[in-house]
Design a protein around this motif. Structure first.
Motif, PDB file in Angstrom:
ATOM      1  N   PHE A  29       0.833  -1.261   0.270  1.00  0.00           N
ATOM      2  CA  PHE A  29      -0.089   0.046  -0.253  1.00  0.00           C
ATOM      3  C   PHE A  29       0.778   1.405  -0.141  1.00  0.00           C
ATOM      4  N   ARG A  30       0.239   2.492  -0.176  1.00  0.00           N
ATOM      5  CA  ARG A  30       1.048   3.562  -0.382  1.00  0.00           C
ATOM      6  C   ARG A  30       1.140   4.175   0.846  1.00  0.00           C
ATOM      7  N   ASP A  31       2.401   4.870   1.104  1.00  0.00           N
ATOM      8  CA  ASP A  31       2.834   5.353   2.557  1.00  0.00           C
ATOM      9  C   ASP A  31       2.144   6.565   2.749  1.00  0.00           C
ATOM     10  N   LEU A  32       1.727   7.103   3.899  1.00  0.00           N
ATOM     11  CA  LEU A  32       1.024   8.147   4.121  1.00  0.00           C
ATOM     12  C   LEU A  32       1.732   9.225   4.091  1.00  0.00           C
ATOM     13  N   HIS A  33       3.094   9.343   4.453  1.00  0.00           N
ATOM     14  CA  HIS A  33       4.216  10.290   4.444  1.00  0.00           C
ATOM     15  C   HIS A  33       5.259   9.855   3.473  1.00  0.00           C
ATOM     16  N   PRO A  34       5.087   9.955   2.262  1.00  0.00           N
ATOM     17  CA  PRO A  34       5.945   9.460   1.149  1.00  0.00           C
ATOM     18  C   PRO A  34       7.521  10.236   1.490  1.00  0.00           C
ATOM     19  N   GLN A  35       8.415   9.608   1.189  1.00  0.00           N
ATOM     20  CA  GLN A  35       9.830  10.082   1.157  1.00  0.00           C
ATOM     21  C   GLN A  35      10.338  10.218  -0.180  1.00  0.00           C
ATOM     22  N   ALA A  36       9.539   9.951  -1.183  1.00  0.00           N
ATOM     23  CA  ALA A  36       9.968   9.776  -2.347  1.00  0.00           C
ATOM     24  C   ALA A  36       8.815   9.763  -3.427  1.00  0.00           C
ATOM     25  N   PRO A  37       8.856  10.082  -4.711  1.00  0.00           N
ATOM     26  CA  PRO A  37       7.608  10.330  -5.390  1.00  0.00           C
ATOM     27  C   PRO A  37       6.806   9.051  -5.635  1.00  0.00           C
ATOM     28  N   SER A  38       7.482   7.768  -5.386  1.00  0.00           N
ATOM     29  CA  SER A  38       6.833   6.634  -5.213  1.00  0.00           C
ATOM     30  C   SER A  38       7.476   6.098  -3.833  1.00  0.00           C
ATOM     31  N   HIS A  39       6.380   5.850  -2.940  1.00  0.00           N
ATOM     32  CA  HIS A  39       6.870   5.103  -1.592  1.00  0.00           C
ATOM     33  C   HIS A  39       5.646   4.266  -1.275  1.00  0.00           C
ATOM     34  N   LEU A  40       5.978   3.004  -1.382  1.00  0.00           N
ATOM     35  CA  LEU A  40       5.070   1.909  -1.040  1.00  0.00           C
ATOM     36  C   LEU A  40       5.662   1.117   0.153  1.00  0.00           C
ATOM     37  N   LEU A  41       4.810   0.633   0.898  1.00  0.00           N
ATOM     38  CA  LEU A  41       5.046  -0.367   1.688  1.00  0.00           C
ATOM     39  C   LEU A  41       4.513  -1.715   1.586  1.00  0.00           C
ATOM     40  N   VAL A  42       5.513  -2.937   1.928  1.00  0.00           N
ATOM     41  CA  VAL A  42       5.153  -4.060   1.644  1.00  0.00           C
ATOM     42  C   VAL A  42       5.281  -4.755   2.937  1.00  0.00           C
ATOM     43  N   ILE A  43       4.209  -5.514   3.562  1.00  0.00           N
ATOM     44  CA  ILE A  43       4.161  -6.166   4.701  1.00  0.00           C
ATOM     45  C   ILE A  43       3.470  -7.576   4.903  1.00  0.00           C
ATOM     46  N   PRO A  44       3.864  -8.313   5.778  1.00  0.00           N
ATOM     47  CA  PRO A  44       3.174  -9.552   5.709  1.00  0.00           C
ATOM     48  C   PRO A  44       1.963  -9.349   6.251  1.00  0.00           C
ATOM     49  N   ARG A  45       0.935 -10.335   5.868  1.00  0.00           N
ATOM     50  CA  ARG A  45      -0.284 -10.573   6.624  1.00  0.00           C
ATOM     51  C   ARG A  45      -0.076 -10.734   7.891  1.00  0.00           C
ATOM     52  N   ARG A  46       0.767 -11.892   8.128  1.00  0.00           N
ATOM     53  CA  ARG A  46       0.964 -12.286   9.600  1.00  0.00           C
ATOM     54  C   ARG A  46       1.952 -11.482  10.418  1.00  0.00           C
ATOM     55  N   HIS A  47       1.380 -11.158  11.622  1.00  0.00           N
ATOM     56  CA  HIS A  47       2.317 -10.010  12.544  1.00  0.00           C
ATOM     57  C   HIS A  47       3.796 -10.989  12.881  1.00  0.00           C
ATOM     58  N   VAL A  48       4.661  -9.993  12.211  1.00  0.00           N
ATOM     59  CA  VAL A  48       6.006 -10.209  12.559  1.00  0.00           C
ATOM     60  C   VAL A  48       6.676  -9.063  12.870  1.00  0.00           C
ATOM     61  N   ALA A  49       7.354  -9.037  14.102  1.00  0.00           N
ATOM     62  CA  ALA A  49       7.763  -7.826  14.660  1.00  0.00           C
ATOM     63  C   ALA A  49       8.821  -6.657  13.888  1.00  0.00           C
ATOM     64  N   SER A  50       9.928  -7.672  13.248  1.00  0.00           N
ATOM     65  CA  SER A  50      11.065  -7.074  12.577  1.00  0.00           C
ATOM     66  C   SER A  50      11.530  -8.275  11.626  1.00  0.00           C
ATOM     67  N   LEU A  51      12.485  -7.824  10.818  1.00  0.00           N
ATOM     68  CA  LEU A  51      13.307  -8.835  10.128  1.00  0.00           C
ATOM     69  C   LEU A  51      13.898  -9.718  10.958  1.00  0.00           C
ATOM     70  N   ALA A  52      14.435  -9.043  12.226  1.00  0.00           N
ATOM     71  CA  ALA A  52      15.160  -9.961  13.182  1.00  0.00           C
ATOM     72  C   ALA A  52      14.325 -11.174  13.589  1.00  0.00           C
ATOM     73  N   GLU A  53      13.425 -10.960  13.609  1.00  0.00           N
ATOM     74  CA  GLU A  53      12.084 -12.146  14.190  1.00  0.00           C
ATOM     75  C   GLU A  53      11.548 -12.954  12.940  1.00  0.00           C
ATOM     76  N   ALA A  54      11.869 -12.612  11.769  1.00  0.00           N
ATOM     77  CA  ALA A  54      11.521 -13.446  10.613  1.00  0.00           C
ATOM     78  C   ALA A  54      12.102 -14.689  10.530  1.00  0.00           C
ATOM     79  N   THR A  55      11.249 -15.801  10.292  1.00  0.00           N
ATOM     80  CA  THR A  55      11.748 -17.180  10.126  1.00  0.00           C
ATOM     81  C   THR A  55      11.240 -17.892   9.144  1.00  0.00           C
ATOM     82  N   ASP A  56      10.288 -17.286   8.300  1.00  0.00           N
ATOM     83  CA  ASP A  56       9.579 -18.124   7.419  1.00  0.00           C
ATOM     84  C   ASP A  56      10.149 -17.728   5.968  1.00  0.00           C
ATOM     85  N   ALA A  57      10.841 -18.521   5.277  1.00  0.00           N
ATOM     86  CA  ALA A  57      11.457 -18.139   3.896  1.00  0.00           C
ATOM     87  C   ALA A  57      10.313 -17.986   2.969  1.00  0.00           C
TER      88      ALA A  57
END
Length: 113
Positions: A29-57
């Motif tokens: 989805f589009r970021d509400l506070h874009p830092q570039a002309p195109s700024h999108l966010l891609v998030i997992p549907r499942r809650h994962v707190a951060s990349l440090a906690e990601a385990t599912d390849a």
């Protein structure tokens, strides 16, 4: 899903967002506070707190594939774009739900910050 997490609430449909793409594991989805002309966010549907906690390849792969898909759909693939995953407080993560920033539409500077 965490009721307190803003990104979980976007996935659940209780907070509106301008969705641009999705797959079985992720939404973009589009970021509400874009830092570039195109700024999108891609998030997992499942809650994962951060990349440090990601385990599912498969989930991580789906995030990156969706990031590339939205970059192509935004017309960024030919000139280039940046994908950023801020991790933890010192890494600049302000929403503690794993997310990728897809930034483009202008030349990116290095170092980033």
């Amino acid at each position: 899903m965490s009721d307190a997490c803003i990104f979980c609430r976007i996935v659940g449909g209780t907070i509106p967002a301008t969705l641009v793409a999705s797959n079985d594991h992720a939404v973009a989805f589009r970021d509400l506070h874009p830092q570039a002309p195109s700024h999108l966010l891609v998030i997992p549907r499942r809650h994962v707190a951060s990349l440090a906690e990601a385990t599912d390849a498969a989930e991580l792969g789906a995030l990156l594939l969706l990031a590339a898909e939205v970059a192509r759909s935004e017309g960024l693939a030919e000139t280039g774009y940046r994908v950023v995953a801020n991790t933890g407080n010192d890494g600049g993560q302000t929403v503690h739900h794993l997310h990728l920033h897809v930034l483009g539409g202008r030349a990116m500077q290095w170092p980033p910050g």
